[in-house]
Design a protein around this motif. Structure first.
Motif, PDB file in Angstrom:
ATOM      1  N   SER A  53     -11.341 -10.561 100.795  1.00  0.00           N
ATOM      2  CA  SER A  53     -10.071 -11.275 100.929  1.00  0.00           C
ATOM      3  C   SER A  53      -9.014 -10.714  99.987  1.00  0.00           C
ATOM      4  O   SER A  53      -8.003 -11.351  99.744  1.00  0.00           O
ATOM      5  CB  SER A  53     -10.280 -12.763 100.669  1.00  0.00           C
ATOM      6  OG  SER A  53     -10.850 -12.934  99.402  1.00  0.00           O
ATOM      7  N   VAL A  55      -8.662 -10.672  97.009  1.00  0.00           N
ATOM      8  CA  VAL A  55      -8.817 -11.197  95.646  1.00  0.00           C
ATOM      9  C   VAL A  55     -10.269 -11.608  95.520  1.00  0.00           C
ATOM     10  O   VAL A  55     -10.876 -12.011  96.498  1.00  0.00           O
ATOM     11  CB  VAL A  55      -7.940 -12.432  95.358  1.00  0.00           C
ATOM     12  CG1 VAL A  55      -6.537 -12.053  94.997  1.00  0.00           C
ATOM     13  CG2 VAL A  55      -7.955 -13.385  96.538  1.00  0.00           C
ATOM     14  N   GLY A  56     -10.795 -11.484  94.332  1.00  0.00           N
ATOM     15  CA  GLY A  56     -12.176 -11.916  94.141  1.00  0.00           C
ATOM     16  C   GLY A  56     -13.159 -10.906  94.667  1.00  0.00           C
ATOM     17  O   GLY A  56     -12.796  -9.780  95.040  1.00  0.00           O
ATOM     18  N   PRO A  57     -14.410 -11.291  94.693  1.00  0.00           N
ATOM     19  CA  PRO A  57     -15.475 -10.331  95.010  1.00  0.00           C
ATOM     20  C   PRO A  57     -15.501  -9.911  96.477  1.00  0.00           C
ATOM     21  O   PRO A  57     -14.858 -10.532  97.318  1.00  0.00           O
ATOM     22  CB  PRO A  57     -16.759 -11.109  94.678  1.00  0.00           C
ATOM     23  CG  PRO A  57     -16.338 -12.393  94.072  1.00  0.00           C
ATOM     24  CD  PRO A  57     -14.921 -12.624  94.417  1.00  0.00           C
ATOM     25  N   ILE A  58     -16.246  -8.854  96.742  1.00  0.00           N
ATOM     26  CA  ILE A  58     -16.478  -8.375  98.098  1.00  0.00           C
ATOM     27  C   ILE A  58     -17.886  -8.837  98.469  1.00  0.00           C
ATOM     28  O   ILE A  58     -18.787  -8.748  97.646  1.00  0.00           O
ATOM     29  CB  ILE A  58     -16.522  -6.826  98.143  1.00  0.00           C
ATOM     30  CG1 ILE A  58     -15.530  -6.212  97.172  1.00  0.00           C
ATOM     31  CG2 ILE A  58     -16.396  -6.296  99.548  1.00  0.00           C
ATOM     32  CD1 ILE A  58     -14.134  -6.302  97.582  1.00  0.00           C
ATOM     33  N   GLU A  59     -18.050  -9.301  99.682  1.00  0.00           N
ATOM     34  CA  GLU A  59     -19.411  -9.588 100.127  1.00  0.00           C
ATOM     35  C   GLU A  59     -19.831  -8.502 101.099  1.00  0.00           C
ATOM     36  O   GLU A  59     -19.106  -8.180 102.033  1.00  0.00           O
ATOM     37  CB  GLU A  59     -19.487 -10.967 100.804  1.00  0.00           C
ATOM     38  CG  GLU A  59     -20.932 -11.351 101.125  1.00  0.00           C
ATOM     39  CD  GLU A  59     -21.061 -12.735 101.754  1.00  0.00           C
ATOM     40  OE1 GLU A  59     -20.146 -13.559 101.609  1.00  0.00           O
ATOM     41  OE2 GLU A  59     -22.092 -12.959 102.411  1.00  0.00           O
ATOM     42  N   ALA A  68     -22.847 -10.248  96.720  1.00  0.00           N
ATOM     43  CA  ALA A  68     -21.467 -10.371  96.262  1.00  0.00           C
ATOM     44  C   ALA A  68     -21.273  -9.394  95.115  1.00  0.00           C
ATOM     45  O   ALA A  68     -22.093  -9.331  94.206  1.00  0.00           O
ATOM     46  CB  ALA A  68     -21.193 -11.792  95.794  1.00  0.00           C
ATOM     47  N   ILE A  69     -20.216  -8.606  95.197  1.00  0.00           N
ATOM     48  CA  ILE A  69     -19.951  -7.605  94.168  1.00  0.00           C
ATOM     49  C   ILE A  69     -18.529  -7.808  93.652  1.00  0.00           C
ATOM     50  O   ILE A  69     -17.588  -7.898  94.437  1.00  0.00           O
ATOM     51  CB  ILE A  69     -20.083  -6.184  94.750  1.00  0.00           C
ATOM     52  CG1 ILE A  69     -21.495  -5.970  95.276  1.00  0.00           C
ATOM     53  CG2 ILE A  69     -19.748  -5.138  93.705  1.00  0.00           C
ATOM     54  CD1 ILE A  69     -21.658  -4.653  95.968  1.00  0.00           C
ATOM     55  N   GLY A  70     -18.396  -7.899  92.347  1.00  0.00           N
ATOM     56  CA  GLY A  70     -17.074  -8.065  91.738  1.00  0.00           C
ATOM     57  C   GLY A  70     -16.152  -6.915  92.141  1.00  0.00           C
ATOM     58  O   GLY A  70     -16.607  -5.793  92.364  1.00  0.00           O
ATOM     59  N   ARG A  71     -14.861  -7.215  92.234  1.00  0.00           N
ATOM     60  CA  ARG A  71     -13.892  -6.230  92.698  1.00  0.00           C
ATOM     61  C   ARG A  71     -13.885  -4.969  91.827  1.00  0.00           C
ATOM     62  O   ARG A  71     -13.758  -3.856  92.321  1.00  0.00           O
ATOM     63  CB  ARG A  71     -12.507  -6.876  92.712  1.00  0.00           C
ATOM     64  CG  ARG A  71     -11.405  -6.063  93.326  1.00  0.00           C
ATOM     65  CD  ARG A  71     -10.305  -6.959  93.855  1.00  0.00           C
ATOM     66  NE  ARG A  71     -10.772  -7.693  95.014  1.00  0.00           N
ATOM     67  CZ  ARG A  71     -10.676  -7.227  96.269  1.00  0.00           C
ATOM     68  NH1 ARG A  71     -10.144  -6.050  96.512  1.00  0.00           N
ATOM     69  NH2 ARG A  71     -11.129  -7.937  97.266  1.00  0.00           N
TER      70      ARG A  71
ATOM     71  N   PHE B 383     -18.806 -17.075  93.441  1.00  0.00           N
ATOM     72  CA  PHE B 383     -18.020 -16.142  94.251  1.00  0.00           C
ATOM     73  C   PHE B 383     -16.534 -16.494  94.177  1.00  0.00           C
ATOM     74  O   PHE B 383     -15.682 -15.643  93.926  1.00  0.00           O
ATOM     75  CB  PHE B 383     -18.510 -16.213  95.709  1.00  0.00           C
ATOM     76  CG  PHE B 383     -17.919 -15.166  96.613  1.00  0.00           C
ATOM     77  CD1 PHE B 383     -18.593 -13.980  96.862  1.00  0.00           C
ATOM     78  CD2 PHE B 383     -16.691 -15.374  97.230  1.00  0.00           C
ATOM     79  CE1 PHE B 383     -18.052 -13.015  97.698  1.00  0.00           C
ATOM     80  CE2 PHE B 383     -16.149 -14.417  98.070  1.00  0.00           C
ATOM     81  CZ  PHE B 383     -16.833 -13.235  98.308  1.00  0.00           C
ATOM     82  N   ASP B 386     -14.872 -15.992  90.645  1.00  0.00           N
ATOM     83  CA  ASP B 386     -15.069 -14.699  89.978  1.00  0.00           C
ATOM     84  C   ASP B 386     -13.749 -14.044  89.554  1.00  0.00           C
ATOM     85  O   ASP B 386     -13.612 -13.600  88.422  1.00  0.00           O
ATOM     86  CB  ASP B 386     -15.866 -13.759  90.881  1.00  0.00           C
ATOM     87  CG  ASP B 386     -16.215 -12.463  90.180  1.00  0.00           C
ATOM     88  OD1 ASP B 386     -16.881 -12.529  89.131  1.00  0.00           O
ATOM     89  OD2 ASP B 386     -15.802 -11.389  90.650  1.00  0.00           O
ATOM     90  N   ALA B 387     -12.778 -14.011  90.468  1.00  0.00           N
ATOM     91  CA  ALA B 387     -11.509 -13.335  90.165  1.00  0.00           C
ATOM     92  C   ALA B 387     -10.839 -13.999  88.966  1.00  0.00           C
ATOM     93  O   ALA B 387     -10.358 -13.325  88.050  1.00  0.00           O
ATOM     94  CB  ALA B 387     -10.589 -13.379  91.376  1.00  0.00           C
ATOM     95  N   LEU B 486     -19.618  -8.803  88.514  1.00  0.00           N
ATOM     96  CA  LEU B 486     -20.551  -9.645  89.249  1.00  0.00           C
ATOM     97  C   LEU B 486     -21.361  -8.799  90.231  1.00  0.00           C
ATOM     98  O   LEU B 486     -20.810  -8.028  91.008  1.00  0.00           O
ATOM     99  CB  LEU B 486     -19.749 -10.696  90.023  1.00  0.00           C
ATOM    100  CG  LEU B 486     -20.531 -11.685  90.878  1.00  0.00           C
ATOM    101  CD1 LEU B 486     -21.161 -12.749  89.994  1.00  0.00           C
ATOM    102  CD2 LEU B 486     -19.612 -12.337  91.895  1.00  0.00           C
ATOM    103  N   MET B 488     -24.377 -10.171  92.647  1.00  0.00           N
ATOM    104  CA  MET B 488     -25.155 -11.379  92.884  1.00  0.00           C
ATOM    105  C   MET B 488     -25.593 -11.452  94.335  1.00  0.00           C
ATOM    106  O   MET B 488     -24.823 -11.157  95.234  1.00  0.00           O
ATOM    107  CB  MET B 488     -24.268 -12.583  92.548  1.00  0.00           C
ATOM    108  CG  MET B 488     -24.878 -13.932  92.814  1.00  0.00           C
ATOM    109  SD  MET B 488     -23.696 -15.246  92.436  1.00  0.00           S
ATOM    110  CE  MET B 488     -22.475 -14.967  93.699  1.00  0.00           C
ATOM    111  N   MET B 490     -26.207 -13.276  97.689  1.00  0.00           N
ATOM    112  CA  MET B 490     -25.653 -14.473  98.316  1.00  0.00           C
ATOM    113  C   MET B 490     -26.751 -15.111  99.153  1.00  0.00           C
ATOM    114  O   MET B 490     -27.029 -14.672 100.264  1.00  0.00           O
ATOM    115  CB  MET B 490     -24.466 -14.119  99.216  1.00  0.00           C
ATOM    116  CG  MET B 490     -23.258 -13.621  98.457  1.00  0.00           C
ATOM    117  SD  MET B 490     -22.465 -14.908  97.456  1.00  0.00           S
ATOM    118  CE  MET B 490     -21.431 -15.663  98.681  1.00  0.00           C
TER     119      MET B 490
END
Lengths: 83, 646
Positions: A53, A55-59, A68-71, B383, B386-387, B486, B488, B490
């Motif tokens: 999305s 922003v935030g992590p990528i799944e 889930a991986i941090g950006r 999730f 995280d940002a 992160l 992780m 899911m």
């Protein structure tokens, strides 16, 4: 040319892992890359991006499981779009 | 490390359960052991190990539930503990619990257990999930590849567990030769060379495992090798492999394991029918949506607080009235008056406080939190946040201890163990101590909301959250170390299993019972002694300068000292000292606001400080306490001036 990283890939696209970016002045692979590899993200693997999305992590889906991986980490994975 | 334990006698058997997180290991552990369990700490590590004891046909069986991990490297303490346990404690058999619906990645872990050379049996768990995905696994073929028994199980429905258990006990009787997975030719050749060089060593694990670990440059195992020439040989072999494969040696070994896992998976996994629609992804489209997902998270959290405070205050009043009923008969006992007062106010009141004031709030809170955890939603919270958490240099998993903190800070500091590194744990622990726990919420509700109106209570919460955020920014800037990201799994959503929830709740509550409760009771007694010895006027003198800074009456400031023992004591002592519960008659509205805000942030309570000491050492605990005290005095003073100006 800026190379495509996992962080740039839209959802529902499949990509192939080409390489991992090492941080500047690093000769050893950082531990988070090793962890990523242990979780199944390896060079040559085909990965499906499930969610991104911007922003935030990528799944992603890799080896049949979702991660889930941090950006920040995702932007260290150089990929190539396929199909 | 690595001192071989003397082998167990034949009337007792140790079974270890190992596997990834979210594979249903806890459910199997529960089904095998029933209620007879203990939770202990692994010496020197912040990792909990659970054990259960059962008896079967005169044989004592000890079942050990190892932490859920993905590899046997040194990434986290949990990984180190797991391999140390298998190597040093030498369980008679290791049951590797595998998620059948994620066989590929689970094999990666299983292969490493086989490398150690421990006797192994495999539970192919969550087999129903695999079938729902439209697959089946050829168990005979899988057994052939692995060389060990494989049993299909559906732990949540208690299917296959009896057979698993019997097979495991049976295997223990038979002789066992290690079943090592075989990797690619170039790697195998070099493992052999290294194994040969290690011939004269006597390791508690298989020489092959040590050889592979040495190739991986595993520092824990390098320590075992006194002979420099072996490490030089290792360097030569490793760089040869790096030359051939064009990858780092660590990556090569990972690739080898996954290559074998891939071969096995593609051969044993068969597509059977069409996949049943998986709702997880569909639900996540909504719950992980950056807008709707956040709103939902807020709603869930608000709902939790609403339920907890409604239910908690009811329960708290109920338990309180029960104890009040006891007070009369106790006071009429034929004992000296002073002793009776001391026993009641000093001893029983402390116990009432723990069970009647704090527990009614935190028990339902942790029950709901564990429900969210078992359903898979906590991973979604990580999730979503995280940002945001990255702005504080930590990742999404750190948000969970912060939520735990709303119940009680003590288990929350324990909860920071989900984080991999000490730096992150300290940052999150500091932030956690600033989160209003249930005791502090009681104060804010009972004082600020009751006498100034709910909107001011909300304002105090908002101020506190801003404060936490700013402190987080500062800590990230000034505590050394690079931020981690992160990574992780899911997990899929699933129907929660009642006793897994109850157990998670118990694990969270256990710290409160065994750790915080004694401290609460003892500090309560100390307080009572202070009162009985008439030392309060002296203390009141001592707090005068602080009272001046905060613009509070000295006697009201004195209650804050007691609040350091338990936060809700501030309010109770206020009522005791002034002999009224109409706090508006003793404090101005501005003072109420300052008092409420200061109570939220000024110092961790003694139980929390003790937990900080246990987890991080006395020095860090003292520093954190001082840091928070100074900071809150500055802010409290500032708030006083600001309110005075307007």
């Amino acid at each position: 040319m800026k190379r495509l990283t996992l962080a740039d890939v839209e959802a529902n696209k499949k990509v192939k892992v080409i390489d991992f970016v090492l941080p500047l002045h690093h000769t050893h692979i950082p531990q988070y890359i090793i962890r990523l590899q242990e979780m199944g993200v390896l060079r040559g693997d085909i990965i499906e991006v499930v969610r991104n999305s911007r922003v935030g992590p990528i799944e992603i889906k890799v080896k049949g499981t979702n991660l889930a991986i941090g950006r920040g980490i995702a932007s260290k994975v150089i990929v190539e779009e396929i199909g | 490390m690595l001192n071989p334990k003397t082998s167990s006698d034949n009337t007792s058997i140790t079974i270890a359960l190992a596997g990834n997180a979210n594979v249903g290991k806890s459910v199997i552990f529960n089904q095998l052991t029933g209620g007879n369990q203990i939770i202990g700490n692994w010496p020197g590590k912040t990792v909990e190990i659970q054990e259960g004891y059962i008896e079967k046909n005169g044989t004592k069986i000890r079942v050990v539930d190892l932490p859920g991990i993905y590899s046997l490297s040194t990434y986290s303490e949990e990984e180190i503990v797991t391999r140390e346990f298998i190597i040093n404690e030498k369980p008679d058999i290791v049951i590797v619990v595998v998620d059948a619906s994620a066989l590929y990645r689970n094999l990666f872990f299983l292969l490493q257990i086989l490398e150690i050379g421990a006797r192994t049996v495999v539970a192919l768990n969550q087999y129903d999930m695999l079938e729902r995905d439209g697959f089946e696994i050829d168990v005979d073929k899988l057994e052939e590849y692995l060389g060990v028994s494989v049993i299909k199980t559906i732990a949540t429905k208690n299917i296959g567990l009896k057979e698993l258990f019997e097979r495991a006990l049976n295997e223990v009787k038979n002789p066992y030769t290690s079943k090592f997975p075989k990797y690619g030719k170039e790697v195998e050749e070099r493992i052999k060379i290294l194994e040969n060089a290690l011939k004269n060593y006597n390791f508690p694990a298989s020489t092959r495992f040590i050889a592979i670990k040495l190739l991986e440059h595993d520092t824990e195992f390098e320590k075992l090798i006194k002979d420099k020439s072996i490490l030089e040989l290792r360097d030569k072999l490793a760089s040869e492999l790096e030359e051939i494969h064009g990858e780092s040696i660590k990556t090569i070994i990972i690739q080898e394991r996954y290559a074998l896992a891939s071969r096995i998976t593609s051969d044993v996994l068969k597509k059977k029918k069409k996949k049943v629609v998986d709702f997880s992804n569909w639900i996540d489209d909504i719950l992980l949506n950056p807008v709707i997902g956040f709103l939902f998270l807020m709603l869930i959290l608000l709902f939790m607080f609403f339920v907890v405070f409604k239910f908690g205050s009811f329960l708290s009043n109920y338990i309180g009235s029960l104890f009040d009923l006891l007070k009369k008969p106790f006071m009429s006992l034929n004992l000296p008056e002073k002793l009776k007062v001391f026993l009641w106010d000093g001893v029983i009141d402390g116990i009432v406080a723990a069970f009647g004031i704090v527990l009614p709030y935190i028990a339902p809170f942790y029950l709901l939190l564990s429900l969210l955890e078992d359903s898979g939603y906590l991973a979604r919270i990580a999730f979503l946040t995280d940002a945001f958490m990255h702005k504080l240099g930590i990742h999404g998993k750190a948000f969970i201890p912060l939520i735990e903190s709303f119940g009680c800070n003590v288990p929350a500091i324990m909860g920071t163990r989900v984080l991999e590194r000490r730096r992150d744990r300290i940052i999150v622990s500091i932030l956690a101590t600033l989160v209003p726990c249930s005791a502090r919420s009681v104060v804010v509700f009972g004082l600020v909301a009751a006498f100034l109106g709910p909107i001011y209570a909300v304002l105090i919460y908002a101020l506190d959250f801003v404060f936490i955020f700013v402190v987080g920014l500062l800590l990230n800037r000034y505590i050394k170390g690079t931020p981690t990201g992160l990574i992780m799994e899911m997990p899929r959503y699933r129907k929660p299993v009642p006793y897994v929830i109850l157990k998670q709740t118990w694990i969270r509550l256990k710290e409160f019972f065994t750790f915080a409760t004694p401290i609460i009771v003892v500090s309560n007694a100390i307080m009572e002694i202070l009162i009985l010895l008439n030392l309060l006027p002296y203390l009141e003198m001592l707090v005068k300068p602080f009272a001046y800074i905060l613009g509070l009456p000295p006697l009201a400031t004195l209650t804050l000292v007691f609040g350091a023992l338990r936060k809700e004591l501030t309010l109770i002592m206020l009522a005791t000292f002034y002999k009224t519960t109409n706090f508006a008659s003793i404090l101005t509205p501005k003072q109420i606001f300052v008092y409420g805000f200061f109570t939220m942030i000024y110092i961790p309570c003694v139980a929390t400080i003790a937990m900080l000491k246990r987890e991080f050492g006395a020095k860090t605990a003292t520093l954190i306490t001082l840091f928070e005290f100074v900071l809150s005095m500055l802010l409290g003073g500032l708030l006083n001036i600001v309110l005075w100006l307007i």
